[in-house]
Design a protein around this motif. Structure first.
Motif, PDB file in Angstrom:
ATOM      1  N   ALA A  65       0.894  -1.424  -0.102  1.00  0.00           N
ATOM      2  CA  ALA A  65       0.063  -0.175  -0.022  1.00  0.00           C
ATOM      3  C   ALA A  65       0.884   1.334  -0.043  1.00  0.00           C
ATOM      4  CB  ALA A  65      -0.795  -0.121   0.983  1.00  0.00           C
ATOM      5  N   HIS A  66       0.269   2.329  -0.401  1.00  0.00           N
ATOM      6  CA  HIS A  66       1.001   3.674  -0.401  1.00  0.00           C
ATOM      7  C   HIS A  66      -0.037   4.358   0.709  1.00  0.00           C
ATOM      8  CE1 HIS A  66       1.243   8.018  -2.151  1.00  0.00           C
ATOM      9  NE2 HIS A  66       2.304   7.932  -1.254  1.00  0.00           N
ATOM     10  N   VAL A  67       0.869   4.429   1.804  1.00  0.00           N
ATOM     11  CA  VAL A  67       0.005   5.145   2.905  1.00  0.00           C
ATOM     12  C   VAL A  67       0.466   6.644   3.111  1.00  0.00           C
ATOM     13  CG1 VAL A  67       0.125   5.188   5.450  1.00  0.00           C
ATOM     14  CG2 VAL A  67       0.425   3.031   4.193  1.00  0.00           C
ATOM     15  N   THR A  68      -0.593   7.593   3.126  1.00  0.00           N
ATOM     16  CA  THR A  68      -0.403   8.905   3.128  1.00  0.00           C
ATOM     17  C   THR A  68      -0.792   9.590   4.471  1.00  0.00           C
ATOM     18  OG1 THR A  68      -2.535   9.337   2.183  1.00  0.00           O
ATOM     19  CG2 THR A  68      -0.945   8.987   0.570  1.00  0.00           C
ATOM     20  N   GLY A  69      -0.240  10.524   4.751  1.00  0.00           N
ATOM     21  CA  GLY A  69      -0.519  11.238   5.909  1.00  0.00           C
ATOM     22  C   GLY A  69       0.341  10.373   7.088  1.00  0.00           C
ATOM     23  N   VAL A  70       0.368  11.011   8.261  1.00  0.00           N
ATOM     24  CA  VAL A  70       1.067  10.163   9.443  1.00  0.00           C
ATOM     25  C   VAL A  70       0.059   9.425  10.384  1.00  0.00           C
ATOM     26  CG1 VAL A  70       2.195  11.007  11.682  1.00  0.00           C
ATOM     27  CG2 VAL A  70       2.206  12.547   9.895  1.00  0.00           C
ATOM     28  N   LEU A  71       0.629   8.262  10.570  1.00  0.00           N
ATOM     29  CA  LEU A  71       0.006   6.979  11.252  1.00  0.00           C
ATOM     30  C   LEU A  71       0.405   7.482  12.552  1.00  0.00           C
ATOM     31  CD1 LEU A  71      -1.746   4.631  11.369  1.00  0.00           C
ATOM     32  CD2 LEU A  71       0.391   3.346  11.137  1.00  0.00           C
ATOM     33  N   ASP A  72      -0.398   8.000  13.379  1.00  0.00           N
ATOM     34  CA  ASP A  72      -0.330   8.763  14.583  1.00  0.00           C
ATOM     35  C   ASP A  72      -0.987   7.659  15.613  1.00  0.00           C
ATOM     36  OD1 ASP A  72      -0.327  10.102  16.924  1.00  0.00           O
ATOM     37  OD2 ASP A  72      -1.054  11.903  16.412  1.00  0.00           O
ATOM     38  N   LEU A  73      -0.201   6.743  16.435  1.00  0.00           N
ATOM     39  CA  LEU A  73      -0.815   5.835  17.406  1.00  0.00           C
ATOM     40  C   LEU A  73      -0.481   6.441  18.756  1.00  0.00           C
ATOM     41  CD1 LEU A  73      -0.829   2.685  15.239  1.00  0.00           C
ATOM     42  CD2 LEU A  73      -2.744   3.908  15.913  1.00  0.00           C
ATOM     43  N   ARG A  74       0.234   7.658  18.771  1.00  0.00           N
ATOM     44  CA  ARG A  74       0.636   8.006  20.257  1.00  0.00           C
ATOM     45  C   ARG A  74      -0.092   7.644  21.434  1.00  0.00           C
ATOM     46  NH1 ARG A  74       2.047  14.065  18.948  1.00  0.00           N
ATOM     47  NH2 ARG A  74      -0.035  13.952  18.113  1.00  0.00           N
ATOM     48  N   TYR A  75       0.381   6.960  22.455  1.00  0.00           N
ATOM     49  CA  TYR A  75      -0.232   6.596  23.921  1.00  0.00           C
ATOM     50  C   TYR A  75      -1.259   5.563  23.210  1.00  0.00           C
ATOM     51  CZ  TYR A  75       3.041   9.884  25.091  1.00  0.00           C
ATOM     52  OH  TYR A  75       4.482  10.581  25.280  1.00  0.00           O
ATOM     53  N   ALA A  76      -1.745   5.100  22.274  1.00  0.00           N
ATOM     54  CA  ALA A  76      -2.957   4.272  22.010  1.00  0.00           C
ATOM     55  C   ALA A  76      -2.500   2.813  22.326  1.00  0.00           C
ATOM     56  CB  ALA A  76      -3.075   4.321  20.573  1.00  0.00           C
ATOM     57  N   THR A  77      -3.474   1.981  22.743  1.00  0.00           N
ATOM     58  CA  THR A  77      -3.402   0.526  22.736  1.00  0.00           C
ATOM     59  C   THR A  77      -4.068   0.045  21.863  1.00  0.00           C
ATOM     60  OG1 THR A  77      -3.683   1.107  25.274  1.00  0.00           O
ATOM     61  CG2 THR A  77      -4.305  -1.082  24.463  1.00  0.00           C
ATOM     62  N   VAL A  78      -3.344  -0.914  21.074  1.00  0.00           N
ATOM     63  CA  VAL A  78      -3.713  -1.636  19.806  1.00  0.00           C
ATOM     64  C   VAL A  78      -3.846  -3.131  20.102  1.00  0.00           C
ATOM     65  CG1 VAL A  78      -3.458  -1.951  17.532  1.00  0.00           C
ATOM     66  CG2 VAL A  78      -3.173   0.232  18.444  1.00  0.00           C
ATOM     67  N   ASP A  79      -4.835  -3.811  20.326  1.00  0.00           N
ATOM     68  CA  ASP A  79      -4.856  -5.290  20.679  1.00  0.00           C
ATOM     69  C   ASP A  79      -4.884  -6.169  19.579  1.00  0.00           C
ATOM     70  OD1 ASP A  79      -7.069  -4.774  20.034  1.00  0.00           O
ATOM     71  OD2 ASP A  79      -8.194  -5.260  22.007  1.00  0.00           O
ATOM     72  N   SER A  80      -4.778  -5.793  18.246  1.00  0.00           N
ATOM     73  CA  SER A  80      -4.904  -6.557  17.047  1.00  0.00           C
ATOM     74  C   SER A  80      -3.557  -6.273  16.304  1.00  0.00           C
ATOM     75  CB  SER A  80      -6.031  -5.941  16.352  1.00  0.00           C
ATOM     76  OG  SER A  80      -5.738  -4.379  15.808  1.00  0.00           O
ATOM     77  N   VAL A  81      -3.362  -7.559  15.519  1.00  0.00           N
ATOM     78  CA  VAL A  81      -2.083  -7.335  14.656  1.00  0.00           C
ATOM     79  C   VAL A  81      -1.979  -6.490  13.740  1.00  0.00           C
ATOM     80  CG1 VAL A  81      -0.783  -9.009  13.255  1.00  0.00           C
ATOM     81  CG2 VAL A  81      -1.912  -9.859  15.135  1.00  0.00           C
ATOM     82  N   VAL A  82      -0.772  -5.900  13.541  1.00  0.00           N
ATOM     83  CA  VAL A  82      -0.569  -4.787  12.484  1.00  0.00           C
ATOM     84  C   VAL A  82       0.798  -5.546  11.529  1.00  0.00           C
ATOM     85  CG1 VAL A  82      -0.086  -2.630  12.268  1.00  0.00           C
ATOM     86  CG2 VAL A  82      -1.222  -3.039  14.281  1.00  0.00           C
ATOM     87  N   ARG A  83       0.299  -5.644  10.417  1.00  0.00           N
ATOM     88  CA  ARG A  83       1.177  -5.917   9.534  1.00  0.00           C
ATOM     89  C   ARG A  83       1.021  -5.030   8.014  1.00  0.00           C
ATOM     90  NH1 ARG A  83       1.163 -11.866   7.624  1.00  0.00           N
ATOM     91  NH2 ARG A  83      -0.181 -11.058   5.796  1.00  0.00           N
ATOM     92  N   LEU A  84       2.109  -4.292   8.005  1.00  0.00           N
ATOM     93  CA  LEU A  84       2.190  -3.249   6.786  1.00  0.00           C
ATOM     94  C   LEU A  84       3.282  -3.495   6.164  1.00  0.00           C
ATOM     95  CD1 LEU A  84       0.608  -0.191   8.773  1.00  0.00           C
ATOM     96  CD2 LEU A  84      -0.568  -1.402   6.918  1.00  0.00           C
ATOM     97  N   SER A  85       3.394  -4.702   5.468  1.00  0.00           N
ATOM     98  CA  SER A  85       4.721  -5.021   4.607  1.00  0.00           C
ATOM     99  C   SER A  85       4.681  -4.431   3.219  1.00  0.00           C
ATOM    100  CB  SER A  85       4.741  -6.561   4.748  1.00  0.00           C
ATOM    101  OG  SER A  85       3.568  -7.236   3.919  1.00  0.00           O
ATOM    102  N   HIS A  86       5.962  -4.329   2.822  1.00  0.00           N
ATOM    103  CA  HIS A  86       6.044  -3.761   1.360  1.00  0.00           C
ATOM    104  C   HIS A  86       5.260  -2.339   1.167  1.00  0.00           C
ATOM    105  CE1 HIS A  86       6.979  -8.296   1.256  1.00  0.00           C
ATOM    106  NE2 HIS A  86       7.901  -7.826   0.362  1.00  0.00           N
ATOM    107  N   CYS A  87       5.223  -1.493   2.098  1.00  0.00           N
ATOM    108  CA  CYS A  87       4.341  -0.427   1.854  1.00  0.00           C
ATOM    109  C   CYS A  87       5.205   0.891   1.659  1.00  0.00           C
ATOM    110  CB  CYS A  87       3.394  -0.015   3.246  1.00  0.00           C
ATOM    111  SG  CYS A  87       2.047  -1.448   3.395  1.00  0.00           S
ATOM    112  N   HIS A  88       4.832   1.954   1.222  1.00  0.00           N
ATOM    113  CA  HIS A  88       5.393   2.792   1.003  1.00  0.00           C
ATOM    114  C   HIS A  88       4.876   4.035   1.879  1.00  0.00           C
ATOM    115  CE1 HIS A  88       7.341   6.592  -0.751  1.00  0.00           C
ATOM    116  NE2 HIS A  88       8.227   5.689  -1.364  1.00  0.00           N
TER     117      HIS A  88
END
Length: 480
Positions: A65-88
């Motif tokens: 994927a081409h991810v635009t903008g800032v992925l802002d997860l500051r001080y967040a709690t994420v209980d799901s798996v995050v896999r963003l491979s081969h992304c830009h």
């Protein structure tokens, strides 16, 4: 966020999230075209409040994927798996203070990554990532492993570290074979329960610190085979109970310290099969159980003040080991010679141990005033400071032969002919040479002329030999 507000690409990601289905954009359109573009705020909304289905494990699994903008997860709690491979990524994700279950950014291209004090309950995988700016993971807590294999990091500002791992805690391994960095790596104060793997890595920060691992605490090994480093590697105060494996490494920092491993505690240090280190090697106050050191790798300047080791391998002749002690620019330090002597004795090579002690006395002689140096030369020539005692018998026999022949050809007159014993030139010379034992010859005959001067020389030589032999015996007894 409503699904009607999403682009077709984002809708695919949204629908796949609830069941953890992977969405692969790598075969769709242009690398940065609309078919692959996903806004970072959409990913954030999914991770924080995405739809769930009973009995399914929600996850963001996106590739290409081409991810635009800032992925802002500051001080967040994420209980799901995050896999963003081969992304830009157009912007550096910010994970500062966040709590994640698992994060995989493998083979992605990012302008940087902010993750100070992030907590990951699983592993953090940055395999093959290309970072155009700094990666900040200082103070992070990772319950699994940290993967940086084949990752490439380039610092936009050469004055700032390109990779910050200071005070990080990794409960498994830090796996970074093939890592490429242009800029400093800061690993100071880090704690890794397993091993740190930097095999085949290329660390470049010419004139600066390529790897700052001061006070690094490792549970097993630090593996750096075939590592190439331009700049200083600083391991001061590190604790490595296993081995620091630097086989076939290339270390270069001209005019400065290439490897600083002072005040470290290491089980085994392997430093061999590589080219000569360019720069200074500092092992001061280090405590090493086994030092596996090849003389060819030693640079022109070595700092080994108060270095202690139990075993020194491979077994090398003394002439190949002594230059290491001479390359320390500090003043005369007997400790280095004692360590080398002890290592040879543990290996059963007493002859080599004596040669090291002889070299120690000769080095000590250079620190004495002129009269001390003169007496030292006499001891060295006579009996090798007590480490070559047979040399004294050689001198004794030579002087005895000269005196015997001289007095046989020119017999000295007797003081009291009626009472004098029969003259024996051998025992007369021996009487002059040995200051303690008397054979009755010296007191009965009085040499004259040049033979009188010869007798004086023999008496003086006898006392010098006796004194040096006594000093050598005393030194030998004190060593035992």
């Amino acid at each position: 966020m409503e699904i009607n507000d999403l682009t077709p690409a984002e809708q695919r990601v949204w629908r796949a999230f609830a069941t953890g289905t992977e969405v692969d954009f790598r075969t769709d359109g242009d690398e940065r075209g609309p078919e692959r573009t996903v806004r970072a705020r959409v990913l954030r909304a999914l991770l924080l409040n995405g739809p769930r289905e009973p009995g399914e494990i929600a996850a963001v699994k996106v590739a290409g994927a081409h991810v635009t903008g800032v992925l802002d997860l500051r001080y967040a709690t994420v209980d799901s798996v995050v896999r963003l491979s081969h992304c830009h990524f157009d912007s550096a994700p910010d994970l500062s203070g966040a709590q994640l279950g698992y994060l995989n950014l493998s083979e992605s291209v990012l302008p940087g990554l902010s993750g100070a004090r992030v907590r990951v309950d699983g592993s953090l995988r940055l395999t093959g990532c290309r970072f155009g700016g700094p990666v900040h993971l200082g103070g992070a807590q990772i319950a699994g492993a940290l993967f940086l294999e084949r990752a490439e990091l380039t610092a936009a500002d050469p004055e700032r570290p390109v990779l910050r791992l200071n005070q990080i805690t990794v409960e498994d391994e830090l796996c970074a074979p093939g890592l490429r960095t242009e800029g400093a790596i800061r690993l100071s104060g880090a704690r890794v329960a397993g091993s740190v793997n930097l095999e085949d890595a290329r660390l470049s920060h010419p004139g600066g610190t390529a790897l700052d691992a001061e006070s690094l605490d490792v549970g097993a090994n630090v593996l750096g085979r075939r590592l190439r480093a331009e700049g200083r590697i600083d391991l001061r105060g590190a604790r490595i109970p296993g081995r620091l494996d630097l086989l076939r490494t290339t270390l270069s920092n001209p005019g400065n310290t290439a490897l600083r491993a002072s005040s470290v505690v290491i089980g085994e240090l392997w430093l061999r099969e590589g080219p000569q280190i360019v720069g200074r090697l500092n092992l001061r106050r280090a405590q090493i159980e086994q030092l596996d050191l090849e003389p060819e790798m030693l640079p022109d300047e070595v700092r080994i003040l108060d270095l202690t080791y139990t075993f020194l391998t491979p077994h090398e002749p003394v002439r190949r080991r002594l230059p290491m002690l001479a390359r320390d620019g500090s003043t005369y330090d007997p400790h280095g010679y004692e360590q080398l002597t002890a290592a040879y004795r543990r290996s059963g090579d007493d002859h080599a141990a004596r040669l090291v002690q002889l070299a120690k006395q000769r080095r000590h002689r250079t620190t004495l005033p002129w009269y001390g140096r003169l007496w030292g030369h006499v001891q060295d020539m006579a009996v090798g400071y007590g480490f070559r005692p047979l040399r004294a018998f050689g001198w004794l026999l030579s002087l005895l032969a000269v005196g015997s022949v001289a007095f046989a050809l020119h017999r000295p007159p007797a003081l009291k002919p009626a009472e004098a014993p029969d003259f024996n030139p051998v025992f007369f010379a021996l009487d002059l040479l040995v200051p303690v034992i008397s054979f009755g010859q010296e007191a009965a005959y009085a040499p004259q002329g040049w033979s009188q001067w010869l007798s004086y020389v023999l008496v003086l030589a006898g006392w010098v030999l006796a004194t040096t032999i006594l000093a050598g015996v005393t030194r030998t007894v004190s060593r035992q």
